[in-house]
Design an enzyme around this catalytic site. Structure first.
Site, mmCIF file in Angstrom:
data_model
loop_
_atom_site.group_PDB
_atom_site.id
_atom_site.type_symbol
_atom_site.label_atom_id
_atom_site.label_comp_id
_atom_site.label_asym_id
_atom_site.label_seq_id
_atom_site.Cartn_x
_atom_site.Cartn_y
_atom_site.Cartn_z
ATOM 1 N N CYS A 25 48.696 36.418 35.238
ATOM 2 C CA CYS A 25 48.010 35.974 34.023
ATOM 3 C C CYS A 25 46.616 35.519 34.445
ATOM 4 O O CYS A 25 46.124 35.939 35.485
ATOM 5 C CB CYS A 25 48.787 34.870 33.323
ATOM 6 S SG CYS A 25 48.900 33.327 34.255
ATOM 7 N N ALA A 26 45.988 34.664 33.685
ATOM 8 C CA ALA A 26 44.635 34.223 34.025
ATOM 9 C C ALA A 26 44.619 33.272 35.218
ATOM 10 O O ALA A 26 43.840 33.448 36.152
ATOM 11 C CB ALA A 26 43.969 33.561 32.820
#
Length: 192
Positions: free
Chosen positions: A69-70
């Site tokens: 994810c980020a």
């Protein structure tokens, strides 16, 4: 406060792995994925994880499943959900932010519609706007300051629990949801 026990790889460790035996799944919102993702990653937004669980289970049977994810929070959540379903997955420490910081390449994908901010930016904007609204309207009606207090309480809880209710709510907005054809594309990529 409980720290994540999800196993992780550093970006350098993932980059050194054989791509043939590795499947990278990006659980960010579609616009975040389009703006920059790990090369070869398949977009499976966190909210769609259960929908594609049979395909993910099948894909993970033959390859190592890596979730990104980020920054690492959503991938840890995804890994925990997958583990509960009997699917082994590993996260990427620091997510795409750490990948970019390590100087590793990111691919981009076409995204229909207008550019959408990353989820952490959306959360910061919404929280700040709500606090300002509570303070500004609190000049005329002191009870309106409770809005600011509520947001502040939510941010404290978010920090303590390492979860984000506001991100969950914002993730339900139309521009943060995948198009139905995107899930079909992910399904085909997982089967391929």
């Amino acid at each position: 406060m409980t720290e994540s026990t999800t196993p992780t790889l550093t970006p350098a460790e993932l980059n050194a792995r054989d791509a043939v035996g590795t499947l990278v799944v990006d659980v960010r919102a579609p616009a975040e994925y389009a703006a920059g993702h790990l090369p070869g990653a398949i977009s499976v937004p966190l909210d769609a994880l259960e929908t594609l669980l049979p395909e993910l289970r099948e894909a993970a049977a033959g390859r190592d499943l890596i979730v990104v994810c980020a920054a690492g929070q959503r991938s840890a959540t995804a890994c925990a959900r997958l583990a509960a379903a009997g699917v082994t997955a590993v996260g990427v420490a620091g997510g795409t932010h750490a990948w970019r910081a390590a100087g590793l390449p990111l691919d981009t994908a076409p995204h229909s519609g207008r550019a959408v901010w990353a989820m952490d930016r959306q959360v910061r904007f919404a929280a700040g706007a709500l606090v300002l609204l509570g303070l500004a309207t609190g000049v005329r009606s002191p009870r309106a300051r409770l809005l600011s207090a509520g947001v502040a309480s939510g941010l404290v809880y978010s920090g303590l629990s390492n979860t984000c209710g506001m991100a969950a709510v914002l993730g339900k907005l139309p521009f943060n949801r995948p198009q139905p054809t995107a899930l079909d594309s992910a399904r085909r990529a997982l089967r391929g």
